[in-house]
Design a protein around this motif. Structure first.
Motif, PDB file in Angstrom:
ATOM      1  N   VAL A  79       8.055  16.700 -12.081  1.00 47.06           N
ATOM      2  CA  VAL A  79       8.770  15.435 -11.946  1.00 47.06           C
ATOM      3  C   VAL A  79       8.335  14.725 -10.677  1.00 47.06           C
ATOM      4  CG1 VAL A  79      11.041  14.388 -11.652  1.00 47.06           C
ATOM      5  CG2 VAL A  79      10.722  16.243 -13.307  1.00 47.06           C
ATOM      6  N   THR A  80       8.217  15.475  -9.584  1.00 48.72           N
ATOM      7  CA  THR A  80       7.823  14.879  -8.306  1.00 48.72           C
ATOM      8  C   THR A  80       6.415  14.301  -8.385  1.00 48.72           C
ATOM      9  OG1 THR A  80       9.242  16.423  -7.105  1.00 48.72           O
ATOM     10  CG2 THR A  80       7.487  15.356  -5.846  1.00 48.72           C
ATOM     11  N   GLN A  81       5.516  15.074  -8.995  1.00 45.49           N
ATOM     12  CA  GLN A  81       4.133  14.601  -9.125  1.00 45.49           C
ATOM     13  C   GLN A  81       4.069  13.299  -9.912  1.00 45.49           C
ATOM     14  OE1 GLN A  81       1.628  17.357 -11.170  1.00 45.49           O
ATOM     15  NE2 GLN A  81      -0.275  16.292 -10.660  1.00 45.49           N
ATOM     16  N   GLN A  82       4.792  13.227 -11.015  1.00 40.69           N
ATOM     17  CA  GLN A  82       4.775  12.020 -11.837  1.00 40.69           C
ATOM     18  C   GLN A  82       5.413  10.846 -11.100  1.00 40.69           C
ATOM     19  OE1 GLN A  82       3.159  11.671 -14.680  1.00 40.69           O
ATOM     20  NE2 GLN A  82       2.511  13.817 -14.580  1.00 40.69           N
ATOM     21  N   ALA A  83       6.481  11.103 -10.381  1.00 39.47           N
ATOM     22  CA  ALA A  83       7.129  10.033  -9.623  1.00 39.47           C
ATOM     23  C   ALA A  83       6.210   9.510  -8.527  1.00 39.47           C
ATOM     24  CB  ALA A  83       8.437  10.544  -9.018  1.00 39.47           C
ATOM     25  N   TYR A  84       5.487  10.414  -7.887  1.00 39.29           N
ATOM     26  CA  TYR A  84       4.553   9.994  -6.846  1.00 39.29           C
ATOM     27  C   TYR A  84       3.436   9.150  -7.451  1.00 39.29           C
ATOM     28  CZ  TYR A  84       1.781  10.282  -2.556  1.00 39.29           C
ATOM     29  OH  TYR A  84       1.080   9.962  -1.414  1.00 39.29           O
TER      30      TYR A  84
ATOM     31  N   ALA B 151       3.596   7.372 -10.119  1.00 35.81           N
ATOM     32  CA  ALA B 151       4.157   6.068 -10.479  1.00 35.81           C
ATOM     33  C   ALA B 151       4.264   5.171  -9.258  1.00 35.81           C
ATOM     34  CB  ALA B 151       5.522   6.267 -11.125  1.00 35.81           C
ATOM     35  N   GLY B 152       4.610   5.775  -8.102  1.00 36.47           N
ATOM     36  CA  GLY B 152       4.693   4.988  -6.880  1.00 36.47           C
ATOM     37  C   GLY B 152       3.351   4.412  -6.472  1.00 36.47           C
ATOM     38  N   THR B 153       2.303   5.215  -6.662  1.00 39.01           N
ATOM     39  CA  THR B 153       0.960   4.699  -6.318  1.00 39.01           C
ATOM     40  C   THR B 153       0.597   3.532  -7.209  1.00 39.01           C
ATOM     41  OG1 THR B 153      -0.135   6.283  -7.799  1.00 39.01           O
ATOM     42  CG2 THR B 153       0.242   6.976  -5.498  1.00 39.01           C
ATOM     43  N   ARG B 154       1.087   3.523  -8.458  1.00 38.44           N
ATOM     44  CA  ARG B 154       0.792   2.402  -9.347  1.00 38.44           C
ATOM     45  C   ARG B 154       1.456   1.121  -8.825  1.00 38.44           C
ATOM     46  NH1 ARG B 154      -2.015   5.843 -10.376  1.00 38.44           N
ATOM     47  NH2 ARG B 154      -2.626   6.742 -12.402  1.00 38.44           N
ATOM     48  N   ILE B 155       2.603   1.234  -8.258  1.00 37.78           N
ATOM     49  CA  ILE B 155       3.277   0.066  -7.670  1.00 37.78           C
ATOM     50  C   ILE B 155       2.437  -0.496  -6.532  1.00 37.78           C
ATOM     51  CG2 ILE B 155       5.331  -0.707  -6.422  1.00 37.78           C
ATOM     52  CD1 ILE B 155       5.822  -0.145  -9.356  1.00 37.78           C
ATOM     53  N   VAL B 156       1.933   0.415  -5.690  1.00 38.60           N
ATOM     54  CA  VAL B 156       1.096  -0.041  -4.574  1.00 38.60           C
ATOM     55  C   VAL B 156      -0.142  -0.763  -5.104  1.00 38.60           C
ATOM     56  CG1 VAL B 156      -0.295   0.694  -2.608  1.00 38.60           C
ATOM     57  CG2 VAL B 156       1.945   1.747  -3.030  1.00 38.60           C
ATOM     58  N   SER B 157      -0.769  -0.182  -6.119  1.00 35.30           N
ATOM     59  CA  SER B 157      -1.979  -0.806  -6.702  1.00 35.30           C
ATOM     60  C   SER B 157      -1.659  -2.169  -7.296  1.00 35.30           C
ATOM     61  CB  SER B 157      -2.572   0.109  -7.783  1.00 35.30           C
ATOM     62  OG  SER B 157      -2.965   1.352  -7.231  1.00 35.30           O
TER      63      SER B 157
END
Length: 589
Positions: A562-567, A569-575
């Motif tokens: 779950v943590t890996q997927q959430a992280y 997803a966060g990188t996608r926001i930055v991109s």
């Protein structure tokens, strides 16, 4: 908030997931650490102030959440000083900060841990795998009660355990109503189960049958007291003999020839009658002249004598007995009221034949010298014999005695029993003053029977059934091992079989257990948020056990995904925010 706000929020998300990943990593790394408490991650949303119509989801903040209140699995181990806590408590420990004059120096501060892998170090301290020293409360060696209320670092002493003098023997048993002694089994007669005091103390024999005024002389002719054709019947107990007097043919018992040179005097006839009665079973019988009178004695204090005198001499009225039974009533009463104070070594076999075993126990003098106390019970009277149900207790005080030296000694008074089988009067204990056994002075000892410890009930085996026989003394002992029992007591074992409780392990509870401050080595420190420790002497300690980490690997791996997927997803926001900024910049070209 705009694109820059979204970018900033995404970064807080990445930071929060990184913090969660760090906790997951630590939990997995400590999945095999004894007593470890995993750390979970909580996420808090941070909402900026804005009108309701313009509110946004906001950024995120991560923080740790303790699981000190969640217990790990408890498993058994072979090390007896290891322990676990079944509950929410903590062991109280203290770190070592140095050494002075060969002794450990401690910080004086208390810490708290669930890590219970304590072992004894070379200084006698109980220290766990993280190097923290166990604290507890000392126990008074005499009373075995806790002394003090402030926990202190526990240190074991491997010195010899001093000997303890026996002062109390707990002794409970049932005495059979009919003791089947060796003497009773041989005769089966009524009264044969009783101790015959006359066999062990001097009691005047019962002269059961005697003539009066005959003035007989041993050398006088037999014909002066008996004529041919006369008879004399003597019965002693179960032995009955009828003597027939003849003139000629010789003497062959029970026929007596008054003309035979072997039986033609009164002395010769009486000697032959005595020898014949003894040979026929009247052991100890005596037939003789006493001050000119002919006397027949049974040789014991229980048998009656019956005389049927059919003799008529030439010069007198015959032997001169009055026909009838001579009942030794007075002598029997004397016998049953006589108490045997001691039994000589030469009479030991007879005493054993008239008593039953009451068990044996080893007791100890003040210096630890052992002595074997053997006990035997002898019944001295009964209702069948016209008295009360009474017993005497004897102790072997000198097993090496010989001849007339005392071997057995009576202790206490009469143990009397009522019809219901209970002592009457009640007997709670018997005091043995200055008890000496086989040359070893034990001192004053109390035989503790208790309110219902002595009974007399019918027993088909006719033996004493001992239900409790133990004592409170022991020899000096050498240190062997140490263990912690399930009551949290530190127990030291010695090679003399003794186990001595030397300390009480205490546990500390907290009102807010998850507010403790975590420190290295699996210990915690109290904080103002956790509150002060509440000490408990009954904290659910389990000896020879350890508590495992409360980390669940499968649960941690799930969190990891779950943590890996959430992280990610966060990188996608930055991109995405980056691309949008690029598009905004491209508008001015």
């Amino acid at each position: 908030m705009g694109i820059y706000g979204a970018l900033s929020t995404a970064v807080t998300g990445l930071r929060a997931q990184s913090f969660a990943l760090e906790n997951i990593s630590g939990n997995i790394a400590n999945s095999q650490t004894t007593g470890f408490k995993r750390i979970d991650t909580d996420f808090l949303d941070l909402i900026p102030d804005a009108p309701q119509a313009r509110q946004t989801a906001g950024s995120v903040l991560s923080q740790s959440r303790s699981t000190n209140n969640l217990q790990g699995d408890i498993r058994s181990v072979s090390t007896e000083t290891n322990m676990a806590i079944n509950g929410n408590g903590f062991f109280v420990v203290e770190p070592r900060i140095g050494q002075a004059d060969g002794d450990a120096v401690f910080s004086g501060a208390s810490y708290y841990t669930r890590r219970g892998d304590f072992e004894v170090d070379n200084g006698g301290y109980l220290v766990n795998g993280s190097g923290y020293y166990l604290k507890g409360l000392p126990i008074d060696p005499t009373t075995q009660n806790i002394s003090g209320s402030v926990p202190q670092v526990l240190r074991l002493d491997n010195a010899f355990l001093p000997a303890a003098q026996t002062t109390r023997i707990n002794y409970q048993l049932n005495l059979p109503q009919l003791p089947k002694t060796a003497q009773y089994q041989e005769s089966q007669a009524v009264g044969s189960e009783l101790l015959n005091a006359g066999d062990f103390v001097a009691i005047t024999p019962d002269v059961a049958a005697t003539t009066t005024g005959s003035a007989a002389v041993a050398g006088s002719a037999t014909s002066t007291i008996a004529s041919a054709g006369n008879t004399l019947q003597i019965q002693i107990g179960a032995t009955t003999r009828t003597y027939a007097f003849v003139s000629g043919g010789g003497t062959t018992m029970p026929t007596i020839d008054i003309a035979d040179v072997a039986s033609d005097t009164i002395g010769e006839v009486l000697a032959q009658i005595e020898a014949d009665m003894i040979a026929q079973g009247a052991v100890g019988a005596d037939v003789s002249l006493v001050d000119g009178n002919i006397s027949v004695t049974a040789g014991n204090l229980t048998d009656s004598i019956t005389i049927t005198d059919g003799t008529t001499g030439s010069a007198t009225t015959g032997f001169g007995f009055t026909n009838g039974t001579y009942d030794p009533t007075v002598a029997q009463a004397t016998l049953l009221s006589t108490r045997v104070p001691t039994v000589a070594a030469q009479d030991s076999n007879e005493f054993i034949a008239q008593s039953i075993s009451g068990g044996a126990i080893t007791v100890y003098a003040e210096n630890g010298a052992p002595a074997n106390v053997q006990m035997r019970w002898a019944k001295v009277n009964s209702t069948v014999n016209g008295g009360a149900e009474r017993w005497n207790l004897f102790i072997s005080t000198n097993a090496e005695a010989t001849g007339a030296q005392p071997m057995w000694t009576r202790v206490g008074g009469d143990y009397a029993f009522g019809a219901n089988g209970s002592p009457n009067p009640a007997v709670d204990s018997t005091d043995l003053t200055a008890l000496m056994v086989n040359g070893v002075l034990i001192g004053d000892v109390r035989l503790q029977h208790g309110a219902n410890g002595l009974t007399q009930f019918a027993d088909p085996n006719g033996t004493a059934e001992v239900t409790a026989l133990n004592q409170n003394g022991y020899a000096a002992g050498e240190f062997v091992s140490v263990a912690v029992n399930d009551n949290g007591r530190v127990v030291v074992s010695y090679n003399n079989g003794q186990q001595l409780e030397v300390a009480q392990v205490v546990t500390a509870n907290f009102n807010a257990v998850n507010q403790l401050k975590r420190m290295d080595g699996g210990v915690f420190a109290a904080t103002s948020e956790s509150g002060e420790p509440i000490l408990d002497n009954d904290g659910g300690i389990i000896g020879a056990s350890l508590e495992a980490s409360n980390t669940d690997i499968s649960e941690e791996f799930t969190k990891l995904i779950v943590t890996q997927q959430a992280y990610a997803a966060g990188t996608r926001i930055v991109s995405t925010a980056d691309e949008m900024l690029q598009e905004a910049l491209n508008m001015v070209r």
